[in-house]
Design a protein around this motif. Structure first.
Motif, short mmCIF file in Angstrom:
data_model
loop_
_atom_site.label_atom_id
_atom_site.label_comp_id
_atom_site.label_asym_id
_atom_site.label_seq_id
_atom_site.Cartn_x
_atom_site.Cartn_y
_atom_site.Cartn_z
N ALA A 232 50.13 42.24 48.34
CA ALA A 232 49.07 42.12 47.33
C ALA A 232 48.05 43.24 47.47
CB ALA A 232 48.38 40.76 47.46
N LYS A 233 47.67 43.54 48.71
CA LYS A 233 46.71 44.62 48.95
C LYS A 233 47.31 45.98 48.61
CE LYS A 233 45.88 42.89 53.10
NZ LYS A 233 45.31 42.68 54.47
N LYS A 234 48.57 46.15 48.92
CA LYS A 234 49.26 47.40 48.59
C LYS A 234 49.26 47.63 47.08
CE LYS A 234 53.76 49.67 49.28
NZ LYS A 234 55.13 49.47 49.85
N ASN B 101 42.75 33.86 46.16
CA ASN B 101 43.14 35.27 46.17
C ASN B 101 43.86 35.65 47.46
OD1 ASN B 101 42.13 37.20 43.84
ND2 ASN B 101 40.60 35.57 44.03
N ALA B 102 43.49 35.06 48.57
CA ALA B 102 44.10 35.40 49.85
C ALA B 102 45.41 34.66 50.10
CB ALA B 102 43.13 35.11 50.99
N LYS B 103 45.53 33.46 49.53
CA LYS B 103 46.67 32.61 49.88
C LYS B 103 47.52 32.19 48.69
CE LYS B 103 44.23 30.65 53.86
NZ LYS B 103 43.84 29.41 54.57
N PHE C 80 37.86 39.68 47.31
CA PHE C 80 37.96 38.26 47.64
C PHE C 80 39.04 38.00 48.69
CE2 PHE C 80 35.64 38.08 43.76
CZ PHE C 80 34.96 36.88 43.74
N ILE C 81 40.00 38.92 48.82
CA ILE C 81 41.15 38.67 49.68
C ILE C 81 40.75 38.48 51.14
CG2 ILE C 81 43.31 39.68 50.58
CD1 ILE C 81 43.73 40.98 47.86
#
Length: 332
Positions: free
Chosen positions: A183-185, A166-168, A250-251
């Motif tokens: 992604a967060k935006k 999820n983060a990468k 999860f990010i």
């Protein structure tokens, strides 16, 4: 006060695998520390005497206990273990609202709640409890092993590190501050839409119909989740999938931070042709690096196996259940 919710459980056999005549099967429920009632299938070897070693099984990420976790549980019960395959919080027959959410904390807790339940079962030897996590729940299983000292042995099969992907992104292809920010935006914008609409938008399960140019790992998932091989009407991956914001946390919450402090036995089992193999290899390396208790850690590589071959054995029955039984008998 702990209070178990009454769940609507299916009594007929509705698994993606045939029922064994070597074990007895029943439905059970238990509660986690967030007050969520979890549903599980319990498998007990026929004619077993005394207290038994026990194994809790969960996964893959977006699957249900009627799919491969149940197959693992039933097969290990045939080999002498009392087992449960459970649906994680917010999915399948388990409780929890809103539906189709995931949490690194709550889903790790789901494994620990399973250990609570097994520890107090009259048929279980509380000093001989292990866990199996498949795919995304392989990472959760390793995380639980780092936290729960009651777990004596852990197997992570064809594992994903859900925080890493999820983060990468897949294969770490989106590993930059700019890509994570976007992604967060997008997640934050979706939260506003969901709140405005009064419901959570589903992200979609495995793509269907399958595009001609789909990468192999998507075809691999399609072959399991969207065909008679593994389709189940309650499976998120077989149908509408998780909520779009279901995996948001999860990010920025890595789950394997202290895996190199695990003292209990751990086997990471992965096919060398799986797109996810890098998760298993790296998790093993990180787990044994600087660990004073590395002698009971193992990376078991299944040659020629792709990711979903370790869901149900594929067309060559590659899951080494006898090897798993040997591992658990040694360490439980």
């Amino acid at each position: 006060m702990m209070k178990t919710e009454t769940l609507n459980l299916t009594n007929e056999w509705d698994k993606t695998f045939p029922k064994s005549d070597k074990v007895s099967h029943s439905k059970v429920t238990f509660i986690n520390r967030y007050g969520i009632t979890l549903a599980a299938d319990m498998y007990i070897p026929e004619n077993a005497d005394g207290k038994l070693p026990a194994i809790a099984v969960c996964g893959p990420f977006g699957a249900v206990k009627e799919q491969c976790s149940g197959l693992y549980a039933q097969t290990m019960a045939e080999r002498g273990f009392l087992t449960i395959a459970f649906d994680p919080s917010f999915t399948g027959e388990s409780g929890g609202a809103p539906r189709y959410m995931a949490s690194p904390d709550i889903n790790t807790e789901d494994f620990m709640a399973a250990v609570d339940f097994l520890s107090l079962n009259d048929r279980v030897d509380a000093e001989r409890i292990g866990i199996i996590g498949i795919c995304g729940w392989g990472g959760m299983a390793v995380n639980a092993a780092a936290l729960d000292t009651r777990i004596k042995a852990t197997v992570a099969s064809t594992m994903y590190d859900m925080t890493r992907v999820n983060a990468k992104g897949y294969f770490d292809s989106a590993d930059s501050e700019e890509q994570r920010y976007e992604a967060k935006k997008a997640m934050c914008a979706q939260r506003i839409e969901d709140y405005k609409n009064g419901e959570y938008k589903l992200g979609g399960g495995v793509v269907d119909p399958l595009p001609d140019d789909a990468p192999f790992f998507v075809k691999d998932y399609y072959d399991y989740y969207k065909t008679e091989r593994g389709y189940h009407p309650r499976s998120l991956n077989s149908n509408g999938g998780w909520n779009v914001i279901g995996c948001e946390s999860f990010i920025n919450q890595p789950i394997l931070q202290y895996s190199n402090e695990i003292r209990s036995a751990v086997m990471i089992m992965h096919g060398d042709k799986a797109h996810s193999f890098y998760f298993g290899k790296d998790a093993y390396d990180n787990m044994v690096n600087g660990n004073k208790y590395a002698d009971n850690k193992e990376l078991l590589v299944i040659e020629g196996a792709v990711h979903t071959d370790l869901y149900d054995g594929g067309d060559k029955n590659v899951i080494p259940f006898d090897k798993l039984a040997e591992f658990f008998n040694k360490y439980l």
